[in-house]
Design a protein around this motif. Sequence first.
Motif, mmCIF file in Angstrom:
data_model
loop_
_atom_site.group_PDB
_atom_site.id
_atom_site.type_symbol
_atom_site.label_atom_id
_atom_site.label_comp_id
_atom_site.label_asym_id
_atom_site.label_seq_id
_atom_site.Cartn_x
_atom_site.Cartn_y
_atom_site.Cartn_z
ATOM 1 N N LEU A 92 -3.689 -15.355 18.085
ATOM 2 C CA LEU A 92 -2.320 -14.966 17.742
ATOM 3 C C LEU A 92 -1.673 -14.223 18.901
ATOM 4 O O LEU A 92 -2.343 -13.819 19.852
ATOM 5 N N GLY A 93 -0.351 -14.031 18.813
ATOM 6 C CA GLY A 93 0.380 -13.314 19.845
ATOM 7 C C GLY A 93 0.523 -11.845 19.489
ATOM 8 O O GLY A 93 -0.389 -11.050 19.715
ATOM 9 N N GLU A 94 1.673 -11.485 18.885
ATOM 10 C CA GLU A 94 1.944 -10.074 18.564
ATOM 11 C C GLU A 94 1.468 -9.770 17.142
ATOM 12 O O GLU A 94 2.079 -10.212 16.169
ATOM 13 N N LEU A 95 0.393 -9.008 17.045
ATOM 14 C CA LEU A 95 -0.203 -8.689 15.743
ATOM 15 C C LEU A 95 -0.278 -7.175 15.567
ATOM 16 O O LEU A 95 -0.664 -6.451 16.494
ATOM 17 N N TRP A 96 0.087 -6.717 14.388
ATOM 18 C CA TRP A 96 0.029 -5.288 14.052
ATOM 19 C C TRP A 96 -0.777 -5.117 12.765
ATOM 20 O O TRP A 96 -0.692 -5.933 11.855
ATOM 21 N N ILE A 97 -1.507 -4.010 12.704
ATOM 22 C CA ILE A 97 -2.204 -3.630 11.475
ATOM 23 C C ILE A 97 -1.493 -2.425 10.871
ATOM 24 O O ILE A 97 -1.317 -1.397 11.540
ATOM 25 N N LYS A 98 -1.068 -2.545 9.618
ATOM 26 C CA LYS A 98 -0.559 -1.378 8.902
ATOM 27 C C LYS A 98 -1.772 -0.700 8.283
ATOM 28 O O LYS A 98 -2.379 -1.225 7.337
ATOM 29 N N ASP A 99 -2.140 0.458 8.853
ATOM 30 C CA ASP A 99 -3.424 1.083 8.524
ATOM 31 C C ASP A 99 -3.272 2.065 7.367
ATOM 32 O O ASP A 99 -3.193 3.279 7.561
ATOM 33 N N ASP A 100 -3.269 1.536 6.155
ATOM 34 C CA ASP A 100 -3.114 2.395 4.981
ATOM 35 C C ASP A 100 -4.428 3.027 4.530
ATOM 36 O O ASP A 100 -4.471 3.680 3.493
ATOM 37 N N THR A 101 -5.480 2.843 5.344
ATOM 38 C CA THR A 101 -6.698 3.613 5.073
ATOM 39 C C THR A 101 -6.428 5.101 5.317
ATOM 40 O O THR A 101 -7.180 5.954 4.854
ATOM 41 N N ALA A 102 -5.352 5.403 6.049
ATOM 42 C CA ALA A 102 -5.074 6.786 6.455
ATOM 43 C C ALA A 102 -4.372 7.610 5.371
ATOM 44 O O ALA A 102 -4.000 8.744 5.612
ATOM 45 N N ASN A 103 -4.189 7.050 4.211
ATOM 46 C CA ASN A 103 -3.549 7.798 3.119
ATOM 47 C C ASN A 103 -4.478 8.893 2.573
ATOM 48 O O ASN A 103 -5.692 8.840 2.779
ATOM 49 N N PRO A 104 -3.902 9.869 1.856
ATOM 50 C CA PRO A 104 -4.709 11.032 1.420
ATOM 51 C C PRO A 104 -5.981 10.682 0.646
ATOM 52 O O PRO A 104 -7.014 11.312 0.866
ATOM 53 N N THR A 105 -5.939 9.699 -0.255
ATOM 54 C CA THR A 105 -7.177 9.324 -0.942
ATOM 55 C C THR A 105 -7.696 7.979 -0.431
ATOM 56 O O THR A 105 -8.512 7.331 -1.075
ATOM 57 N N GLY A 106 -7.207 7.564 0.739
ATOM 58 C CA GLY A 106 -7.806 6.425 1.408
ATOM 59 C C GLY A 106 -7.302 5.055 1.007
ATOM 60 O O GLY A 106 -7.925 4.056 1.357
ATOM 61 N N SER A 107 -6.177 4.999 0.282
ATOM 62 C CA SER A 107 -5.630 3.677 -0.004
ATOM 63 C C SER A 107 -4.123 3.764 -0.240
ATOM 64 O O SER A 107 -3.565 4.854 -0.433
ATOM 65 N N PHE A 108 -3.492 2.599 -0.254
ATOM 66 C CA PHE A 108 -2.035 2.524 -0.464
ATOM 67 C C PHE A 108 -1.625 3.048 -1.833
ATOM 68 O O PHE A 108 -0.448 3.306 -2.075
ATOM 69 N N LYS A 109 -2.583 3.204 -2.743
ATOM 70 C CA LYS A 109 -2.238 3.628 -4.105
ATOM 71 C C LYS A 109 -1.564 4.995 -4.123
ATOM 72 O O LYS A 109 -0.855 5.330 -5.073
ATOM 73 N N ASP A 110 -1.786 5.795 -3.077
ATOM 74 C CA ASP A 110 -1.114 7.098 -3.036
ATOM 75 C C ASP A 110 0.409 6.944 -3.013
ATOM 76 O O ASP A 110 1.132 7.820 -3.499
ATOM 77 N N ARG A 111 0.876 5.856 -2.441
ATOM 78 C CA ARG A 111 2.329 5.616 -2.407
ATOM 79 C C ARG A 111 2.884 5.477 -3.833
ATOM 80 O O ARG A 111 3.882 6.096 -4.191
ATOM 81 N N VAL A 112 2.247 4.621 -4.606
ATOM 82 C CA VAL A 112 2.766 4.326 -5.942
ATOM 83 C C VAL A 112 2.530 5.486 -6.909
ATOM 84 O O VAL A 112 3.355 5.755 -7.782
ATOM 85 N N VAL A 113 1.408 6.184 -6.724
ATOM 86 C CA VAL A 113 1.093 7.286 -7.651
ATOM 87 C C VAL A 113 2.006 8.482 -7.397
ATOM 88 O O VAL A 113 2.448 9.145 -8.338
ATOM 89 N N SER A 114 2.310 8.766 -6.151
ATOM 90 C CA SER A 114 3.217 9.874 -5.849
ATOM 91 C C SER A 114 4.573 9.634 -6.525
ATOM 92 O O SER A 114 5.152 10.543 -7.130
ATOM 93 N N VAL A 115 5.056 8.406 -6.461
ATOM 94 C CA VAL A 115 6.319 8.056 -7.124
ATOM 95 C C VAL A 115 6.161 8.147 -8.650
ATOM 96 O O VAL A 115 6.984 8.755 -9.349
ATOM 97 N N ALA A 116 5.065 7.569 -9.162
ATOM 98 C CA ALA A 116 4.880 7.489 -10.619
ATOM 99 C C ALA A 116 4.767 8.878 -11.248
ATOM 100 O O ALA A 116 5.386 9.154 -12.281
ATOM 101 N N LEU A 117 3.975 9.754 -10.642
ATOM 102 C CA LEU A 117 3.776 11.064 -11.267
ATOM 103 C C LEU A 117 4.985 11.974 -11.086
ATOM 104 O O LEU A 117 5.255 12.837 -11.930
ATOM 105 N N THR A 118 5.718 11.790 -10.004
ATOM 106 C CA THR A 118 6.971 12.540 -9.863
ATOM 107 C C THR A 118 7.934 12.150 -10.981
ATOM 108 O O THR A 118 8.559 13.012 -11.618
ATOM 109 N N LYS A 119 8.011 10.849 -11.247
ATOM 110 C CA LYS A 119 8.888 10.387 -12.333
ATOM 111 C C LYS A 119 8.337 10.819 -13.695
ATOM 112 O O LYS A 119 9.084 11.274 -14.565
ATOM 113 N N ALA A 120 7.028 10.699 -13.875
ATOM 114 C CA ALA A 120 6.413 11.068 -15.158
ATOM 115 C C ALA A 120 6.670 12.540 -15.472
ATOM 116 O O ALA A 120 6.986 12.901 -16.602
#
Lengths: 426, 91
Positions: A92-120
């Motif tokens: 491939l040519g120009e390739l990027w990795i979005k490294d969501d291992t770097a989230n607080p609990t180690g996965s992208f789920k922190d994105r959705v949970v932060s939104v969900a619990l703020t709303k809840a």
Amino acid sequence: MDHVTGLRCRECGRQFPAEALHVCDYCFGPLEVDYDYRGIAAVVSRGRIAEGPRSIWRYRDLLPVDDDAPVDLGAGFTPLVRADRLAAELGLGELWIKDDTANPTGSFKDRVVSVALTKARQLGFKVAACASTGNLANSVAAHAARAGMTSVVLIPHDLETAKVTMTAVYGGTVVSVEGTYDDVNRLCAELTSERPTWAFVNVNIRTYYAEGSKTLAFEVAEQLGWEAPDHVVVPIASGSQLTKVAKGFAELGEVGLLDRRPSVRISGAQAAGCSPVATAFAEGADAIRPVKPSTIAKSLAIGNPADGWYALSAIRDSGGGCAAVTDDEIRAGIRLLARTEGIFAETAGGVTIATLAKLAASGVVRRDERVVALVTGHGLKTVEALSPGTGPTVTIAPTLSAFDEAVTVVDDLGGSEDRGATPPPA
Amino acid sequence: MTVSVRIPTQLRTLTAGAGEVQVEGSTVGEVLHALDGAHPGFAPRLFDDDGGLRRFVNVFVADEDVRFLDGLATTVTDGQTVSIVPAVAGG
């Protein structure tokens, strides 16, 4: 103040108030958050976002809940890493990795949970609950602890050890269910009717929760200098993340944060042992046939994906592809990403990388495209998947002679190293 | 056969708030039509124009998705529980 105008059924268009609702009470279709995009466009700007926190909350104008003190462990704004060595391996040519291992609990789920619990919390809920394949469990337990909420997390009984420990440590209730994730999910869907005072983040709060995944698209565009990529490869479990990544890019065009409306091809990645969406794509089918999962990629092992149909539509509408990879290919994908880029992904990341390799080999992902692959969870969560095949190269006695006898390392100079007393190059 | 049908919140307006009702039938299809007979309004919510289950309606017999069994032709036995569950959940 948020810019939500209400909820709307994706199937029949009926409208609902912005409450704890996830399903149309007429046709059972999923509810989608509607926004006042003109109002957002009037206030949002690249500069305003740049001044925000280094988290998903820098995009608060585009999220379904606003709060000056959100339930937040710092989710989001994870690295977007240029992956030239991996690109070279894959042709491939120009390739990027979005490294969501770097989230607080180690996965992208922190994105959705932060939104969900703020709303809840805004809606008055005191209990945070979920059905989870592991990553969501980690994140709900952690964010609930942070918010001082009670958590009740339901998981299948056969999860990886790390995911169970990383949930239980936060002190909430962890219910291990003798069944598959789909069994757990059905139980939670029924429990939601019986425990209406609990916020099941991926059931009755799902409409808001799912919106958190849009921030993956927002970040990728911002980190590319406010440009959209040509092609994004996204793993598919329920299909929600892929659907919301597509929505995220579309919204950036809608509110004027990108110079023109983006045209991003979106491709899906599944494990062969649980590939209802990839199968429907390959067959050109209009319905998703549920399956009984059997794969090491447990975080993607949803046999009856709630958003499978919408993920399939997003892939087709964008001109993307979809493929599935075997457990051996998943392990090879994990090792390839680690070896070339220094990023250790969980099995779902192995699915993404192995699928990227497959789509590159078949010409679906092209060399002339700017490609982003989403790596959504950390490898420490699923070490069982690699052992015993990944371990010490050799085990020796603590002596120089034992080392010399057993260890041969090829260095940059192209030969067996024998440094002796020679100093390293300056 | 008399079976129990578990009703999700979204449809309890049709059963005067009851979360579980008893109806007669020997297949899932018969049970669901009997449900509509006893509590009118279920059929248009559960079935599409072709008479099949709507895309976002899941039905379980003894905790197994009828899509893995014989769909609406799945037989039910006396005392079994049939659950109607919204499909949009999880992930």
